[in-house]
Write an enzyme that holds these catalytic residues in place. Structure first.
Site, PDB file in Angstrom:
ATOM      1  N   HIS A  57       0.651  -1.300  -0.063  1.00 50.24           N
ATOM      2  CA  HIS A  57       0.148   0.170  -0.312  1.00 50.24           C
ATOM      3  C   HIS A  57       0.994   1.239   0.426  1.00 50.24           C
ATOM      4  CE1 HIS A  57      -3.878  -1.973   0.364  1.00 50.24           C
ATOM      5  NE2 HIS A  57      -3.574  -2.635   1.583  1.00 50.24           N
ATOM      6  N   ASN A 130     -10.506  -2.541   2.479  1.00 52.96           N
ATOM      7  CA  ASN A 130     -10.475  -2.860   0.620  1.00 52.96           C
ATOM      8  C   ASN A 130     -11.306  -2.788   0.331  1.00 52.96           C
ATOM      9  OD1 ASN A 130      -7.333  -3.243   0.622  1.00 52.96           O
ATOM     10  ND2 ASN A 130      -7.929  -5.783   0.991  1.00 52.96           N
TER      11      ASN A 130
END
Ligand code: NDP
Length: 499
Positions: A57, A130
């Site tokens: 990420h 997510n």
């Protein structure tokens, strides 16, 4: 600095600077003088401008916003920020791609991170999710291995399809998430057009200390919009920051994106008879059995002023929980409760929680002290507990966590062991359910996208993975095989049917 004066340029220590355009040299052509401390400070500071990027990420874009409660869910949770319809809470949402490094292009096929910080009156709640409701694995012991396959090959330093599919073929619990990744949703058009999911099961606890299991859903009010592989390739050629740009520009012009926050609720009774393990991160709870319950509206309405201070240093952890929201036994969640805060202590620093973007907006007090880059906010206050001193922070039994039930064996005992995380797990039905709900044209796009990637793996890996597709749905296997130009033999179908 006086109100009407121009700000004076100084060194970091505050010494006024006389010339910021010419280094001090011995003669007009050099060499440089070691005593040019202003130059030294500038170069040394510059060398330290970057902090380690997140292992996963790394490429992120974020915005501030507001969460507003629209429906009463107090029968499920005592969370103070959900206590009244109409109540507003400040939030900060960071989107990200998972695999790419900080400079990677936005419009790549990948899962998107959806990390949301609620600055509530009882501390920060981080919903670190997510844009997919499930994940690739269910046991955290596999996590580092999985991420290695998504990053760069140790020899070539390139991403490697053989590595990715080799791992997935050996871990069929990944099939559900792989199917989502290669469906249209793997290539979102913009970040405004993705849903967010808590993915894990969590607990809601009400003011009677009663627990229900919950899943979190943030449904985009902009609608789901996606791109084809061809559209994304063209876009990446023109703009590597397409998602960041879209979010930034939309907010700048006052077009504020919104999401409906909904929950699914399961009682412990239902959990015991649910056909799947309700704490398995590779599974969803079917909407028909566990309908979405509306909670509130999330709106993003303010761009960060300083990317590094706010977005890069923002640190989210599933361990940031508030009274009324607690964990579940989900093994992946349990591991994340440790690993996220640990990663921030390494990446940002021991006292990352003292930074403006991370610290609570409600009153807080603790006995943590010292460590690198600590601020002076605790001054001379005591650093130990218990103590007999006046006015020091005390614990409050009203905020004790709800006792969590544990699974017992037939003899009524809780037994610690390395339980096989594949036994009694059906890795195929929900992946097949998803395949079956996709329209024909989306199935073709997904099969072609899979073939484009899987075709780069060794033949052995291709055949192993094809078996998994067949097990999820014969049409799934057949379409991918066709896109790969692989003839399917009776022998292979029999092998796949053997599961
Ligand atoms: P439902 O028909 O009740 O749910 C279908 C849901 O699938 C939709 O509401 C939508 O979720 C989601 N969906 C539709 N197309 C896609 C896609 N291409 N990629 C990912 N998700 C998609 O059936 P079930 O609840 O039994 O779920 C069937 C399958 O749908 C699951 O196996 C799972 O893959 C997927 N799904 C289910 C969710 C759930 O919470 N039940 C959530 C998300 C996906 P949404 O409304 O959230 O956009």
């Amino acid at each position: 600095m006086g109100q009407d004066q121009e700000p004076k340029l100084t060194t970091a220590e505050g010494r006024p600077i006389g010339d910021m355009q010419n280094s001090m040299t011995a003669g007009p052509r050099g060499p440089l003088m070691m005593q040019d401390v202003q130059l030294l400070e500038q170069m040394q500071q510059f060398n330290r401008e970057r902090i380690p990027e997140r292992v996963v990420h790394a490429k992120g874009t974020a915005a501030h916003g507001t969460f507003t409660v629209t429906h009463d869910v107090t029968k499920y949770t005592k969370a103070a920020f959900l206590s009244d319809v109409g109540k507003k809470t400040d939030v900060f949402l960071r989107f990200s791609t998972v695999a790419g490094e900080k400079g990677a292009a936005d419009a790549e096929r990948d899962v998107r991170g959806f990390a949301l910080k609620f600055y509530t009156e009882e501390g920060n709640w981080d919903m670190v999710g997510n844009n997919t409701p499930v994940f690739f694995i269910r046991d955290p012991l596999k996590f580092a291995h999985f991420i290695h396959t998504q990053k760069r090959h140790p020899k070539t330093n390139m991403r490697d399809m053989d590595m990715q599919w080799d791992f997935w073929s050996q871990c069929p619990e990944s099939l559900h998430q792989v199917t989502i990744l290669f469906s249209d949703r793997g290539l979102p058009k913009t970040l405004r057009h993705v849903n967010g999911y808590g993915s894990h099961t969590y607990s809601f606890v009400n003011d009677k200390n009663e627990r229900v299991w919950v899943k979190f859903h943030f449904k985009t009010k902009q609608g789901i919009k996606t791109m084809t592989d061809a559209e994304s390739a063209e876009l990446i050629g023109k703009d590597r920051e397409s998602h960041q740009r879209d979010l930034y520009e939309s907010i700048k012009k006052g077009d504020f994106p919104q999401w409906r926050f909904c929950i699914q609720v399961m009682t412990d009774e239902q959990a015991k008879s649910f056909k799947w393990n309700p704490f398995d991160l590779t599974k969803v709870w079917p909407h028909a059995e566990f309908p979405l319950i509306e909670v509130g509206t999330l709106e993003l309405n303010r761009n960060p002023e300083n990317y590094h201070a706010e977005v890069e240093q923002s640190s989210f952890s599933p361990s940031s929980l508030v009274p009324g929201i607690e964990p579940s036994p989900d093994k992946m969640l349990q591991a994340r409760l440790m690993s996220y805060a640990d990663a921030h202590r390494y990446r940002v620093g021991t006292n990352y929680q003292q930074l403006d973007i991370n610290k609570p907006k409600c009153p807080y007090a603790n006995y943590h002290r010292d460590g690198s880059m600590t601020s002076a906010e605790y001054g001379s206050k005591p650093n130990y507990f218990p103590n007999t001193l006046e006015g020091t922070p005390k614990d409050d039994p009203a905020h004790k966590e709800c006792p969590m039930p544990l699974e017992t064996d037939d003899a009524g005992q809780v037994v610690a062991d390395r339980y096989n995380s594949r036994v009694d797990h059906d890795d195929y039905t929900q992946a097949g359910d998803l395949w079956r709900l996709m329209p024909e044209d989306e199935r073709d796009r997904a099969a072609n996208a899979i073939a484009g990637a899987l075709g780069q793996a060794r033949e052995k890996v291709q055949m192993l993975q094809l078996c998994h597709f067949f097990r999820a749905d014969p049409d799934y296997g057949a379409r991918v095989a066709k896109a790969l130009n692989i003839e399917i033999s009776e022998e292979m179908l029999a092998h796949a049917a053997g599961k």
